[in-house]
Scaffold this motif. Structure first.
Motif, PDB file in Angstrom:
ATOM      1  N   GLY A 184       0.796  -1.223   0.000  1.00 29.05           N
ATOM      2  CA  GLY A 184       0.000   0.000   0.000  1.00 29.05           C
ATOM      3  C   GLY A 184       0.831   1.276   0.000  1.00 29.05           C
ATOM      4  N   TRP A 185       1.929   1.266   0.766  1.00 27.79           N
ATOM      5  CA  TRP A 185       2.767   2.478   0.827  1.00 27.79           C
ATOM      6  C   TRP A 185       3.390   2.760  -0.542  1.00 27.79           C
ATOM      7  N   ALA A 186       3.954   1.719  -1.159  1.00 26.01           N
ATOM      8  CA  ALA A 186       4.570   1.908  -2.481  1.00 26.01           C
ATOM      9  C   ALA A 186       3.523   2.383  -3.490  1.00 26.01           C
ATOM     10  N   THR A 187       2.307   1.848  -3.380  1.00 29.02           N
ATOM     11  CA  THR A 187       1.249   2.211  -4.328  1.00 29.02           C
ATOM     12  C   THR A 187       0.771   3.639  -4.098  1.00 29.02           C
ATOM     13  N   ALA A 188       0.590   4.015  -2.832  1.00 28.18           N
ATOM     14  CA  ALA A 188       0.107   5.377  -2.524  1.00 28.18           C
ATOM     15  C   ALA A 188       1.077   6.421  -3.078  1.00 28.18           C
ATOM     16  N   LEU A 189       2.382   6.199  -2.868  1.00 28.79           N
ATOM     17  CA  LEU A 189       3.374   7.164  -3.374  1.00 28.79           C
ATOM     18  C   LEU A 189       3.341   7.220  -4.898  1.00 28.79           C
ATOM     19  N   HIS A 190       3.252   6.063  -5.518  1.00 29.53           N
ATOM     20  CA  HIS A 190       3.261   6.023  -6.978  1.00 29.53           C
ATOM     21  C   HIS A 190       2.049   6.761  -7.557  1.00 29.53           C
ATOM     22  N   LEU A 191       0.875   6.507  -6.985  1.00 29.58           N
ATOM     23  CA  LEU A 191      -0.336   7.169  -7.504  1.00 29.58           C
ATOM     24  C   LEU A 191      -0.264   8.677  -7.264  1.00 29.58           C
ATOM     25  N   SER A 192       0.256   9.078  -6.114  1.00 32.08           N
ATOM     26  CA  SER A 192       0.412  10.506  -5.831  1.00 32.08           C
ATOM     27  C   SER A 192       1.370  11.132  -6.845  1.00 32.08           C
ATOM     28  N   ASN A 193       2.460  10.431  -7.117  1.00 32.88           N
ATOM     29  CA  ASN A 193       3.435  10.908  -8.104  1.00 32.88           C
ATOM     30  C   ASN A 193       2.804  11.067  -9.481  1.00 32.88           C
ATOM     31  N   LYS A 194       1.836  10.176  -9.799  1.00 36.30           N
ATOM     32  CA  LYS A 194       1.149  10.228 -11.092  1.00 36.30           C
ATOM     33  C   LYS A 194      -0.041  11.193 -11.071  1.00 36.30           C
ATOM     34  N   ASN A 195      -0.075  12.046 -10.055  1.00 36.43           N
ATOM     35  CA  ASN A 195      -1.088  13.114  -9.957  1.00 36.43           C
ATOM     36  C   ASN A 195      -2.504  12.655  -9.643  1.00 36.43           C
ATOM     37  N   TYR A 196      -2.639  11.453  -9.119  1.00 33.50           N
ATOM     38  CA  TYR A 196      -3.916  11.106  -8.520  1.00 33.50           C
ATOM     39  C   TYR A 196      -3.987  11.824  -7.175  1.00 33.50           C
ATOM     40  N   GLU A 197      -5.212  12.131  -6.737  1.00 32.07           N
ATOM     41  CA  GLU A 197      -5.429  12.662  -5.398  1.00 32.07           C
ATOM     42  C   GLU A 197      -5.539  11.458  -4.464  1.00 32.07           C
ATOM     43  N   VAL A 198      -4.621  11.353  -3.490  1.00 29.61           N
ATOM     44  CA  VAL A 198      -4.544  10.117  -2.699  1.00 29.61           C
ATOM     45  C   VAL A 198      -4.880  10.364  -1.228  1.00 29.61           C
ATOM     46  N   ALA A 199      -5.681   9.484  -0.649  1.00 33.31           N
ATOM     47  CA  ALA A 199      -5.896   9.465   0.800  1.00 33.31           C
ATOM     48  C   ALA A 199      -5.531   8.084   1.310  1.00 33.31           C
ATOM     49  N   ILE A 200      -4.663   8.041   2.308  1.00 39.66           N
ATOM     50  CA  ILE A 200      -4.333   6.767   2.955  1.00 39.66           C
ATOM     51  C   ILE A 200      -5.266   6.556   4.136  1.00 39.66           C
ATOM     52  N   VAL A 201      -5.863   5.366   4.193  1.00 34.25           N
ATOM     53  CA  VAL A 201      -6.671   4.957   5.344  1.00 34.25           C
ATOM     54  C   VAL A 201      -5.975   3.741   5.947  1.00 34.25           C
ATOM     55  N   ASP A 202      -5.612   3.811   7.213  1.00 40.27           N
ATOM     56  CA  ASP A 202      -4.905   2.681   7.828  1.00 40.27           C
ATOM     57  C   ASP A 202      -5.100   2.725   9.335  1.00 40.27           C
ATOM     58  N   SER A 203      -5.290   1.551   9.934  1.00 39.90           N
ATOM     59  CA  SER A 203      -5.465   1.462  11.390  1.00 39.90           C
ATOM     60  C   SER A 203      -4.120   1.327  12.107  1.00 39.90           C
ATOM     61  N   LEU A 204      -3.050   1.142  11.339  1.00 34.43           N
ATOM     62  CA  LEU A 204      -1.694   0.895  11.857  1.00 34.43           C
ATOM     63  C   LEU A 204      -1.603  -0.422  12.635  1.00 34.43           C
ATOM     64  N   VAL A 205      -2.551  -1.318  12.420  1.00 33.98           N
ATOM     65  CA  VAL A 205      -2.541  -2.580  13.164  1.00 33.98           C
ATOM     66  C   VAL A 205      -1.333  -3.441  12.796  1.00 33.98           C
ATOM     67  N   ARG A 206      -0.794  -3.264  11.595  1.00 30.51           N
ATOM     68  CA  ARG A 206       0.386  -4.036  11.193  1.00 30.51           C
ATOM     69  C   ARG A 206       1.582  -3.699  12.089  1.00 30.51           C
ATOM     70  N   ARG A 207       1.720  -2.411  12.432  1.00 28.76           N
ATOM     71  CA  ARG A 207       2.817  -2.022  13.333  1.00 28.76           C
ATOM     72  C   ARG A 207       2.579  -2.603  14.729  1.00 28.76           C
ATOM     73  N   LEU A 208       1.300  -2.700  15.143  1.00 24.16           N
ATOM     74  CA  LEU A 208       0.961  -3.294  16.440  1.00 24.16           C
ATOM     75  C   LEU A 208       1.329  -4.785  16.480  1.00 24.16           C
ATOM     76  N   PHE A 209       1.056  -5.521  15.377  1.00 23.73           N
ATOM     77  CA  PHE A 209       1.438  -6.950  15.339  1.00 23.73           C
ATOM     78  C   PHE A 209       2.935  -7.087  15.623  1.00 23.73           C
ATOM     79  N   ASP A 210       3.745  -6.233  15.013  1.00 26.51           N
ATOM     80  CA  ASP A 210       5.193  -6.301  15.231  1.00 26.51           C
ATOM     81  C   ASP A 210       5.516  -6.123  16.710  1.00 26.51           C
TER      82      ASP A 210
END
Ligand code: NAD
Ligand code: USQ
Length: 404
Positions: A24-50
């Motif tokens: 998702g992070w790689a995709t969000a940056l790429h779409l933003s770079n390609k001039n899409y308007e991007v909003a990231i939605v994330d609970s950050l639960v992946r960082r909690l698992f770690d």
């Protein structure tokens, strides 16, 4: 050549659910770079698992806030951030109403098969998080944003390993003289992979019943770490999992080679899967967004570029190690999973190519650069996290503390 406007001059608005994660992070940056308007939605639960399991990314990763600030300072582009759980429908409603997405790319699930097989509570969490989250997204689209195209990350693992060719989503069958085109049979082999089957069924039903437009991307195993955008600054660096729970096959083997750990081939090593470079993940998602499904259409793409067995991956990494002067060993680990270890595998993957995908095939140079990247961070490797710790057969109801 991608059209990023919706007819008017307003740029296409893409909500990236799971935008703090690996794909998702790689995709969000790429779409933003390609001039899409991007909003990231994330609970950050992946960082909690770690935190809960005592794991960490091989690569140091910045907070999502610093990542987005750095992106803005480097490019002038704004990525909106909504921290919350999509299982919370009130939260999801607010983000839909404020952002008004034209497309939702949904990466936001618990994606580890071993995690889903730790104990009963992780199995239940995985299916609850994934199935209810996706149902909420479907309801939000129906209620607030009927035009919105859902691009949903599924998995090649939904199909299992049948003894016939795997088609892209559907198979035409003649039975007792009558013919129909039906969903391809699903034979998933973990509670995680099964959650994706349940998602696919729910999405297919709502396409029919409500006219939702959706693309299910049955993705293979992703490898690699660098993309053009994450390379721009160390604070944009992507996560890279190598542990026995979240690490995936080829990425793990590169880390193992870097620290002199024998490559962990599970069982006979004939397990064959579709694989793709993370640079192709973002390309495929961009192609799906730029060429949306029609209203009521449940479109399925098999998203991978090449098939490999585990043994083939081990020998590729051994060869690449030799070039760098590393002597790579392989060990056969008793398979912690229940899966076929020698089987037929031939999966179609033509639809994304027809839309224009130019694959980055696994080359010597990519393997060299991936190995060099793992060597760069090898002092961060916690060798205790390499061997698998989760057994498909031993899962029980007793809560398990993996580190114990
Ligand atoms: P990841 O765990 O790195 O990222 C997933 C992100 O989603 C995380 O940041 C997590 O915090 C977030 N998330 C999870 N549940 C959420 C919820 N309920 N609400 C909001 N955010 C939530 O995983 P990844 O490797 O980037 O995978 C992304 C997607 O692609 C997953 O759906 C996965 O099944 C699929 N996929 C991944 C691979 C792979 O090899 N990595 C292969 C095939 C398919
Ligand atoms: N394997 C080994 N040794 C290892 C790690 C894995 O032999 O050290 C084997 C596994 O037994 C399996 C194969 O390699 O047969 C792939 O395992 P994996 O951990 O790389 O991938 P998997 O569990 O299938 O899950 C990953 C992602 C998941 C995604 C899936 C795509 O974590 O989110 O859905 O890849 S697919 O495999 O196509 O279903």
């Amino acid at each position: 050549s991608h059209q990023t406007s919706t007819g008017s001059s307003r740029p296409k608005r893409v909500m990236v659910i799971g935008g703090d994660g690996y794909c998702g992070w790689a995709t969000a940056l790429h779409l933003s770079n390609k001039n899409y308007e991007v909003a990231i939605v994330d609970s950050l639960v992946r960082r909690l698992f770690d935190h809960q399991l005592g794991l960490d990314s091989l690569t140091p990763i910045s907070s999502i806030h610093n990542r987005i600030r750095r992106w803005k300072s480097l490019t002038g582009k704004t990525i909106q951030l909504h921290i919350g759980d999509i299982c919370d429908f009130e939260f999801l409603t607010e983000t839909f109403k404020s952002f008004e997405p034209d497309a939702v790319v949904h990466f936001g699930e618990q994606r580890s098969a071993p995690y889903s097989m730790i104990d009963r509570s992780r199995a239940v969490f995985t299916q609850n998080n994934n199935v209810i989250g996706t149902l909420n997204v479907l309801f939000a689209i129906k209620e607030f944003r009927e035009e919105c195209h859902l691009v949903k990350l599924g998995t090649m693992g939904e199909y299992g390993t049948p003894n016939i060719d795997i088609e892209e989503g559907y198979i035409t069958i003649t039975h007792n003289g009558r013919t129909d085109t039906l969903p391809y049979p699903k034979q998933a082999s973990s509670f995680y992979h099964l959650s994706k089957v349940h998602d696919s069924n729910n999405i297919a039903f709502t396409c029919k019943a409500w006219g939702i437009r959706a693309t299910d991307l049955n993705q293979g195993v992703v490898y690699g770490v660098k993309t053009d955008e994450t390379e721009m600054h160390e604070e944009l660096c992507n996560r890279f999992d190598y542990d026995g729970i979240f690490g995936t096959a080829l990425n793990r083997f590169c880390v193992q080679a870097a620290v002199g750990h024998p490559l962990t081939v599970y069982g006979k090593g004939g397990q064959t899967r579709g694989y793709l470079d993370i640079r192709d993940t973002i390309q495929c998602v961009e192609l799906a967004i730029a060429n949306p499904a029609k209203h009521g259409e449940f479109r399925v793409f098999n998203q991978f570029t090449e098939q490999f067995s585990v043994n083939e991956l081990a020998s590729l990494v051994t060869k690449a190690g030799k070039k760098l002067g590393i002597n790579v060993q392989t060990t056969s680990v008793p398979n912690p999973r229940v899966e076929a270890e020698e089987h037929y595998y031939n999966a179609k993957h033509t639809k994304l190519i027809e839309l224009g995908l130019k694959p980055h095939l696994l080359s010597d140079s990519l393997l060299d650069s991936l190995l060099n990247c793992t060597i760069q961070f090898k002092d961060r490797v916690d060798a205790k996290q390499i061997m698998p710790s989760v057994s498909w057969r031993k899962i029980g109801v007793k809560p398990k503390t993996v580190a114990a």
